[in-house]
Design a protein around this motif. Structure first.
Motif, PDB file in Angstrom:
ATOM      1  N   PRO A 190       0.780  -1.287  -0.048  1.00 15.51           N
ATOM      2  CA  PRO A 190      -0.186   0.091  -0.118  1.00 15.51           C
ATOM      3  C   PRO A 190       0.754   1.253  -0.012  1.00 15.51           C
ATOM      4  CG  PRO A 190      -0.141  -1.134   2.131  1.00 15.51           C
ATOM      5  CD  PRO A 190       0.433  -1.995   1.175  1.00 15.51           C
ATOM      6  N   GLU A 191       2.100   1.141   0.336  1.00 13.17           N
ATOM      7  CA  GLU A 191       2.941   2.382   0.154  1.00 13.17           C
ATOM      8  C   GLU A 191       3.538   2.709  -1.334  1.00 13.17           C
ATOM      9  OE1 GLU A 191       6.129   2.513   3.548  1.00 13.17           O
ATOM     10  OE2 GLU A 191       5.766   0.518   2.974  1.00 13.17           O
ATOM     11  N   GLY A 192       3.194   1.766  -2.010  1.00 16.34           N
ATOM     12  CA  GLY A 192       3.347   2.031  -3.626  1.00 16.34           C
ATOM     13  C   GLY A 192       4.566   1.696  -4.059  1.00 16.34           C
ATOM     14  N   PRO A 223       2.471   7.292   3.694  1.00 19.90           N
ATOM     15  CA  PRO A 223       1.306   7.259   3.607  1.00 19.90           C
ATOM     16  C   PRO A 223       0.751   6.209   2.572  1.00 19.90           C
ATOM     17  CG  PRO A 223       2.123   9.494   3.781  1.00 19.90           C
ATOM     18  CD  PRO A 223       3.249   8.502   3.458  1.00 19.90           C
ATOM     19  N   PHE A 224      -0.373   5.580   3.202  1.00 20.95           N
ATOM     20  CA  PHE A 224      -0.737   4.438   2.132  1.00 20.95           C
ATOM     21  C   PHE A 224      -1.770   4.928   0.979  1.00 20.95           C
ATOM     22  CE2 PHE A 224      -1.021   0.656   5.547  1.00 20.95           C
ATOM     23  CZ  PHE A 224       0.584   0.537   5.482  1.00 20.95           C
ATOM     24  N   TYR A 225      -1.852   4.337   0.001  1.00 17.67           N
ATOM     25  CA  TYR A 225      -2.866   4.553  -1.053  1.00 17.67           C
ATOM     26  C   TYR A 225      -4.124   3.828  -0.611  1.00 17.67           C
ATOM     27  CZ  TYR A 225       0.808   6.600  -4.090  1.00 17.67           C
ATOM     28  OH  TYR A 225       1.884   7.213  -4.587  1.00 17.67           O
ATOM     29  N   ASN A 226      -5.073   3.937  -1.353  1.00 15.33           N
ATOM     30  CA  ASN A 226      -6.341   3.519  -0.979  1.00 15.33           C
ATOM     31  C   ASN A 226      -6.699   2.306  -1.784  1.00 15.33           C
ATOM     32  OD1 ASN A 226      -7.003   5.805   0.232  1.00 15.33           O
ATOM     33  ND2 ASN A 226      -8.237   6.921  -1.614  1.00 15.33           N
ATOM     34  N   GLY A 227      -5.976   1.749  -2.574  1.00 14.86           N
ATOM     35  CA  GLY A 227      -6.336   0.423  -3.638  1.00 14.86           C
ATOM     36  C   GLY A 227      -6.649  -0.492  -2.865  1.00 14.86           C
ATOM     37  N   LYS A 254      -8.254   1.718   5.697  1.00 10.89           N
ATOM     38  CA  LYS A 254      -6.947   2.115   5.723  1.00 10.89           C
ATOM     39  C   LYS A 254      -6.212   2.750   6.956  1.00 10.89           C
ATOM     40  CE  LYS A 254      -5.865   6.144   3.346  1.00 10.89           C
ATOM     41  NZ  LYS A 254      -5.638   6.735   2.305  1.00 10.89           N
ATOM     42  N   GLU A 255      -6.893   3.400   7.764  1.00 11.32           N
ATOM     43  CA  GLU A 255      -6.470   4.029   9.018  1.00 11.32           C
ATOM     44  C   GLU A 255      -6.099   2.855   9.830  1.00 11.32           C
ATOM     45  OE1 GLU A 255      -7.867   7.046  12.492  1.00 11.32           O
ATOM     46  OE2 GLU A 255      -9.296   6.790  10.687  1.00 11.32           O
ATOM     47  N   GLU A 256      -6.876   1.974  10.024  1.00 12.63           N
ATOM     48  CA  GLU A 256      -6.646   0.990  11.040  1.00 12.63           C
ATOM     49  C   GLU A 256      -5.505   0.073  10.651  1.00 12.63           C
ATOM     50  OE1 GLU A 256      -8.721  -3.090  13.117  1.00 12.63           O
ATOM     51  OE2 GLU A 256      -9.900  -1.835  11.827  1.00 12.63           O
ATOM     52  N   VAL A 257      -5.404  -0.343   9.317  1.00 16.74           N
ATOM     53  CA  VAL A 257      -4.229  -1.130   9.173  1.00 16.74           C
ATOM     54  C   VAL A 257      -2.990  -0.470   9.156  1.00 16.74           C
ATOM     55  CG1 VAL A 257      -3.370  -2.396   7.137  1.00 16.74           C
ATOM     56  CG2 VAL A 257      -5.674  -2.530   7.603  1.00 16.74           C
ATOM     57  N   PHE A 258      -2.932   0.809   8.702  1.00 15.69           N
ATOM     58  CA  PHE A 258      -1.812   1.569   8.931  1.00 15.69           C
ATOM     59  C   PHE A 258      -1.238   1.703  10.145  1.00 15.69           C
ATOM     60  CE2 PHE A 258       0.756   5.723   9.528  1.00 15.69           C
ATOM     61  CZ  PHE A 258       1.287   5.633   8.331  1.00 15.69           C
ATOM     62  N   SER A 259      -2.199   1.961  11.196  1.00 10.82           N
ATOM     63  CA  SER A 259      -1.921   2.003  12.622  1.00 10.82           C
ATOM     64  C   SER A 259      -1.475   0.824  13.059  1.00 10.82           C
ATOM     65  CB  SER A 259      -3.474   2.133  13.356  1.00 10.82           C
ATOM     66  OG  SER A 259      -3.082   2.429  14.861  1.00 10.82           O
ATOM     67  N   ILE A 260      -2.201  -0.472  12.816  1.00 16.21           N
ATOM     68  CA  ILE A 260      -1.473  -1.968  13.327  1.00 16.21           C
ATOM     69  C   ILE A 260      -0.087  -1.773  12.708  1.00 16.21           C
ATOM     70  CG2 ILE A 260      -1.908  -4.173  12.995  1.00 16.21           C
ATOM     71  CD1 ILE A 260      -4.724  -3.678  12.785  1.00 16.21           C
TER      72      ILE A 260
END
Length: 261
Positions: free
Chosen positions: A164-166, A177-181, A237-243
């Motif tokens: 997700p970072e691309g 920051p993560f992309y939305n895909g 996205k917010e939850e996975v990024f935080s984890i």
């Protein structure tokens, strides 16, 4: 360590890194040639058996290659994958080693979202394409087609691996920051996300050095699944990024092999 000895150590490590990189490249090519005939057999089977066989071949190849280049592999959290279910696996991205590590050691058949440019490499491009859903990020048509292909992968009970970072994380932050895909795919299909944290590849292949490699223990940790439960892209996205960020912080951030001069 006094400055003179430190400079000597730097020079020695620089030379060792280039020698190890050459060895890694040579052994990669040789083992790839040896494994290629076995990989071609995957075309005899329909999906998902075709990809399942292909991934088994890849796993054997990577076990051999990582052994030859002195990189022990540690895998944790495979119990989070329930048999017969396809997951969206999100990995952090620090190195060119991330994709062969994740693709081979995600439990079960899987494909990785990957840029289409590598598919143009003679012979290896076929192997790369077989294990991937290709996308040209500059083409809107290609991006839309890749989404449909990823949906098809999940429908067949396979896992879809997404970074997700691309691109590789060249910053000093734990994660870009993560992309939305990945999260839109989860929200649209209802498939759970398994966050995966890769450790060690950044030290093995530092981003600030060209043609450089030093053996390291490489790890991939699969964390507990994140169920969709009707949530949208932003919340997932917010939850996975935080984890993933908190796990990386607890595990320890890989530092560059050498401090800046």
């Amino acid at each position: 360590m006094n400055p003179h000895n430190y400079r000597i150590m730097r020079i020695v490590k620089e030379i060792a890194g280039r020698i190890c990189a050459a060895w890694a490249l040579v052994t990669f090519i040789i083992t790839f040639i040896l494994v290629l005939p076995f990989a071609f057999v995957s075309y005899l089977f329909p999906e998902p058996a075709s990809t399942a066989y292909f991934i088994r071949v890849s796993k054997v190849w990577m076990h051999i290659w990582f052994f030859l280049i002195g990189c022990p592999i540690r895998i944790r959290g495979t119990e989070h994958f329930k048999k017969g279910m396809g997951y969206i696996v999100t990995c952090n991205h620090n190195s060119l080693l991330d994709i062969p590590l994740s693709s081979a050691f995600i439990p079960g058949p899987n494909k990785t979202i990957a840029k289409s440019s590598f598919a143009k490499i003679p012979v290896f491009g076929w192997y790369y394409t077989k294990g991937s859903v290709l996308v040209d990020r500059k083409s809107e048509i290609s991006r839309k087609k890749s989404i449909e292909k990823m949906r098809a992968v999940l429908k067949q009970g396979m896992h879809m691996c997404i970074y997700p970072e691309g691109t590789r994380n060249r910053t000093s932050e734990l994660l870009k920051p993560f992309y939305n895909g990945a999260f839109k795919l989860a929200a649209d299909t209802g498939h759970a996300i398994i966050p995966a944290v890769i450790v060690g590849t950044r030290k093995a292949v530092p981003l600030n050095k060209s043609f450089f490699f030093l053996p390291r223990t490489l790890e991939i940790h699969f964390l507990k699944p994140v169920d969709v439960n009707g949530r949208g892209t932003a919340a997932l996205k917010e939850e996975v990024f935080s984890i993933m960020k908190h796990y990386l912080a607890a595990t320890g951030t890989p530092e560059p092999e050498f401090p800046a001069a």
